[in-house]
Motif scaffolding. Structure first.
Motif, mmCIF file in Angstrom:
data_model
loop_
_atom_site.group_PDB
_atom_site.id
_atom_site.type_symbol
_atom_site.label_atom_id
_atom_site.label_comp_id
_atom_site.label_asym_id
_atom_site.label_seq_id
_atom_site.Cartn_x
_atom_site.Cartn_y
_atom_site.Cartn_z
ATOM 1 N N THR A 61 0.431 -1.610 0.187
ATOM 2 C CA THR A 61 0.275 -0.315 -0.043
ATOM 3 C C THR A 61 0.367 1.500 -0.107
ATOM 4 O O THR A 61 0.940 2.435 -0.493
ATOM 5 C CB THR A 61 -1.192 -0.075 1.844
ATOM 6 N N THR A 62 2.097 1.409 0.671
ATOM 7 C CA THR A 62 3.124 2.489 0.389
ATOM 8 C C THR A 62 3.128 2.610 -1.324
ATOM 9 O O THR A 62 2.815 3.812 -1.363
ATOM 10 C CB THR A 62 4.320 1.974 1.321
ATOM 11 N N MET A 63 3.414 1.556 -1.520
ATOM 12 C CA MET A 63 3.926 1.563 -2.638
ATOM 13 C C MET A 63 2.673 1.716 -3.966
ATOM 14 O O MET A 63 3.158 3.547 -5.085
ATOM 15 C CB MET A 63 4.259 0.211 -3.876
ATOM 16 N N ASP A 94 -5.834 0.186 5.772
ATOM 17 C CA ASP A 94 -5.141 0.230 4.823
ATOM 18 C C ASP A 94 -5.566 0.513 2.765
ATOM 19 O O ASP A 94 -5.760 1.135 2.804
ATOM 20 C CB ASP A 94 -4.417 -0.802 4.547
ATOM 21 N N PHE A 95 -6.900 -0.322 2.869
ATOM 22 C CA PHE A 95 -6.993 -0.555 1.364
ATOM 23 C C PHE A 95 -8.695 0.645 1.219
ATOM 24 O O PHE A 95 -8.578 0.737 0.684
ATOM 25 C CB PHE A 95 -6.742 -1.765 0.955
ATOM 26 N N ALA A 96 -9.044 0.748 2.412
ATOM 27 C CA ALA A 96 -10.134 2.293 2.293
ATOM 28 C C ALA A 96 -9.179 2.640 2.586
ATOM 29 O O ALA A 96 -9.618 4.004 1.661
ATOM 30 C CB ALA A 96 -10.608 1.629 3.657
ATOM 31 N N MET A 97 -8.066 3.606 3.338
ATOM 32 C CA MET A 97 -7.402 3.959 3.128
ATOM 33 C C MET A 97 -6.779 4.804 1.385
ATOM 34 O O MET A 97 -6.988 5.709 0.595
ATOM 35 C CB MET A 97 -6.420 4.546 3.842
ATOM 36 N N LEU A 98 -6.421 3.467 0.755
ATOM 37 C CA LEU A 98 -5.178 3.723 -0.243
ATOM 38 C C LEU A 98 -7.206 4.231 -1.164
ATOM 39 O O LEU A 98 -6.776 4.861 -1.486
ATOM 40 C CB LEU A 98 -5.424 2.545 -1.027
ATOM 41 N N GLN A 99 -7.657 3.486 -0.917
ATOM 42 C CA GLN A 99 -8.754 4.137 -2.080
ATOM 43 C C GLN A 99 -9.306 5.500 -1.558
ATOM 44 O O GLN A 99 -9.471 6.307 -3.361
ATOM 45 C CB GLN A 99 -10.356 3.278 -1.261
ATOM 46 N N HIS A 100 -9.168 6.092 -0.928
ATOM 47 C CA HIS A 100 -9.203 7.328 -1.162
ATOM 48 C C HIS A 100 -8.109 8.091 -1.381
ATOM 49 O O HIS A 100 -8.843 9.055 -1.996
ATOM 50 C CB HIS A 100 -9.403 8.137 0.701
ATOM 51 N N VAL A 101 -7.477 7.651 -1.379
ATOM 52 C CA VAL A 101 -6.211 8.527 -1.580
ATOM 53 C C VAL A 101 -6.098 8.293 -3.402
ATOM 54 O O VAL A 101 -5.993 9.051 -4.284
ATOM 55 C CB VAL A 101 -4.582 7.939 -1.238
ATOM 56 N N ALA A 102 -6.492 7.269 -3.526
ATOM 57 C CA ALA A 102 -7.055 7.065 -5.340
ATOM 58 C C ALA A 102 -8.281 7.318 -5.825
ATOM 59 O O ALA A 102 -7.896 6.888 -7.418
ATOM 60 C CB ALA A 102 -5.476 5.249 -6.158
ATOM 61 N N GLU A 103 -9.012 7.641 -5.527
ATOM 62 C CA GLU A 103 -10.068 7.942 -6.309
ATOM 63 C C GLU A 103 -10.637 6.513 -6.234
ATOM 64 O O GLU A 103 -11.562 6.805 -7.733
ATOM 65 C CB GLU A 103 -10.076 8.994 -6.644
ATOM 66 N N GLY A 104 -10.737 5.780 -5.834
ATOM 67 C CA GLY A 104 -10.894 4.866 -5.641
ATOM 68 C C GLY A 104 -9.970 3.635 -6.774
ATOM 69 O O GLY A 104 -10.787 2.494 -7.240
ATOM 70 N N ARG A 105 -9.873 4.207 -7.697
ATOM 71 C CA ARG A 105 -8.868 3.432 -8.622
ATOM 72 C C ARG A 105 -7.878 1.797 -7.689
ATOM 73 O O ARG A 105 -6.180 1.768 -8.296
ATOM 74 C CB ARG A 105 -7.594 4.290 -8.821
#
Length: 363
Positions: A61-63, A94-105
Motif C-alpha cells: 500500500t505504501t508503493m 489500509d485499503f480503504a485509505m488507499l481507495q480515498h487516496v486513489a479516488e477509487g482506483r
C-alpha cells in the motif's frame, strides 16, 4: 477487458552482466514501470507482497499510494495480499485509505503466499493456512460491509463494537480477487462470496488452469451469483518480445536459464510448450494470449509478468512499449469482438458504485 502487469519485485542478478540492482534501485525501477504502464495505455498495475529476500515489496500500500499520486487512470492492485498472515483489521484500514487516496482506483487480490517461513515470522502456523484464509477474509468482509462489528474467532483477539476507519469510499469496498495457483479451496472461497478468481497461470499447464477456472465458475453459479459465464476471471501470464522471435529467444534465454523461479530445470523450449510463457514476436504473444479463451472462456483481466529474472529496467520499458503499442490494442479488439453480450465487463469502482445506487433505488 482489463490489461496490465504484475510484479513480484525480485532482486535478481542480471546474468549478462553479473550485477544485481540494490534494493533501492529495484524499488525505484518498479515505480518507473508502473508509471510507464499508464503512459502506454495499460489498465492495471499490481504488486506482490513478500517479506523475504530476494524480494522487496513488503509494503504494497505504501508503493501503490505513491503510484496513485503520479497516475490518473491506472487501477492499483496487489498480486497478492497475504490474507493468512496480515491482520484483517489492518487490511481493511489500509485499503480503504488507499481507495480515498486513489479516488477509487484500487482493488485487492487475496492469497496465501508461496513462502512457508512467512507464517512463523508473523506468529502463524502454516498448517492453518486454509483456515486462516477463510476466517480472516470473513472478518475482512464484515469490517468493510458493516459500520460496527462485534466478532469472535479462532486466530485473533475478539472485537467488540469496532469500527474500521476510514470507511470504504462511496460505501463500496475495493473489489476483491482471490489469487491461487493450486488450491481449490480458494476457488471455492471466491465463488462463495461472488468475488473474482485470479489464476496465476504462469507455471502450470493449460489443463490445470482450465480445471481450476471451471471449478470456480460452477461454484459461482451454485451460490446464486449468476451463470458460470458471468463469473469474474483473471489470468496471469509471462511474455518476452522482440520484433523478431529469434531475437527474443536469444536475448531472453540467459535470463530464463538463471531465473530463481524456473531456471536450471526444463529448457526454455520445453517450458514455453508446457506453460503460458511466450517468448517471441508481438504477433506470437497476441495469438497465444487469445488462445487462453479456448480453455477458460471469456474473462475480464489479463496481467503479464515482465520485470523479473534480472531483466534491466531499460529492457522492461521496451517490453512495455511493445505491449502497449502492438499487443494490447489488438487484444482489446479481438476479445471484445468475441465476447458474448451476457459476459460482464471487468469491475471498476465507478461501475460498482452505480450498481449499488440502482439496488437502493429499486429496493
Amino acid at each position: 477487458m482489463q490489461f496490465g502487469i504484475f510484479t513480484v519485485g525480485d532482486v535478481t542478478v542480471d546474468p549478462t552482466t553479473g550485477r544485481a540492482p540494490s534494493e533501492h534501485e529495484r524499488i525505484k525501477a518498479m515505480l518507473a514501470i508502473a508509471q510507464k504502464a499508464e503512459e502506454v495505455g495499460l489498465d492495471v498495475f499490481a504488486t506482490g507482497e513478500h517479506h523475504n529476500p530476494p524480494f522487496v515489496p513488503s509494503s504494497p500500500t505504501t508503493m501503490l499510494g505513491y503510484i496513485a499520486a503520479r497516475t490518473e487512470n491506472l487501477i492499483l492492485s496487489t498480486s497478492t495480499t497475504l490474507i493468512t498472515t496480515n491482520d484483517p483489521v489492518k487490511i481493511a484500514e489500509d485499503f480503504a485509505m488507499l481507495q480515498h487516496v486513489a479516488e477509487g482506483r484500487v482493488d485487492v487480490m487475496m492469497g496465501r503466499g508461496n513462502t512457508g517461513p512467512v507464517y512463523p515470522w508473523f506468529g502463524k502456523d502454516i498448517r492453518d493456512g486454509i483456515d486462516l484464509a477463510i476466517e480472516n477474509y470473513a472478518l475482512l468482509r464484515r469490517l468493510w460491509d458493516e459500520d460496527v462489528v462485534t466478532w469472535k474467532g479462532k486466530f485473533r483477539t475478539p472485537l467488540q463494537s469496532f469500527t474500521s476507519t476510514p470507511r470504504p469510499l462511496d460505501g463500496v469496498a475495493p473489489f476483491v480477487w482471490h489469487g491461487s495457483i493450486r488450491s481449490p479451496e480458494i476457488a471455492e472461497q471466491a465463488a462463495y462470496y461472488g468475488d473474482g478468481f485470479f489464476h496465476n497461470h504462469i507455471f502450470w499447464p493449460a489443463s490445470h488452469t482450465k480445471q481450476m477456472v471451471n471449478l470456480y465458475r460452477q461454484r459461482y453459479a451454485h451460490y446464486g451469483h449468476g451463470t458460470p459465464e458471468q463469473a469474474i476471471v483473471g489470468l496471469g501470464g509471462q511474455v518476452f518480445m522482440r520484433k523478431n522471435s529469434q531475437d527474443a529467444v536469444r536475448e531472453f534465454r540467459p535470463y530464463f536459464d538463471n531465473a530463481p523461479v524456473y531456471g536450471h530445470g526444463p529448457s526454455l523450449e520445453e517450458f514455453t510448450s508446457q506453460t503460458p510463457l511466450t517468448v517471441g514476436s508481438p504477433q506470437e504473444v497476441i495469438e497465444r494470449t487469445l488462445s487462453f479463451r479456448d480453455y477458460v472462456g471469456d474473462y475480464q483481466r489479463q496481467l503479464f509478468l515482465m520485470d523479473h529474472a534480472g531483466l534491466p529496467l531499460k529492457t522492461v520499458l521496451e517490453q512495455l512499449d511493445l505491449l502497449g503499442e502492438e499487443v494490447v490494442p489488438v487484444l482489446r479488439k479481438e476479445f471484445a469482438n468475441r465476447r458474448p453480450a451476457n459476459v460482464p465487463d471487468a469491475p471498476t469502482h465507478a461501475a460498482r458504485v452505480e450498481a449499488k445506487r440502482q439496488e437502493v433505488t429499486q429496493a
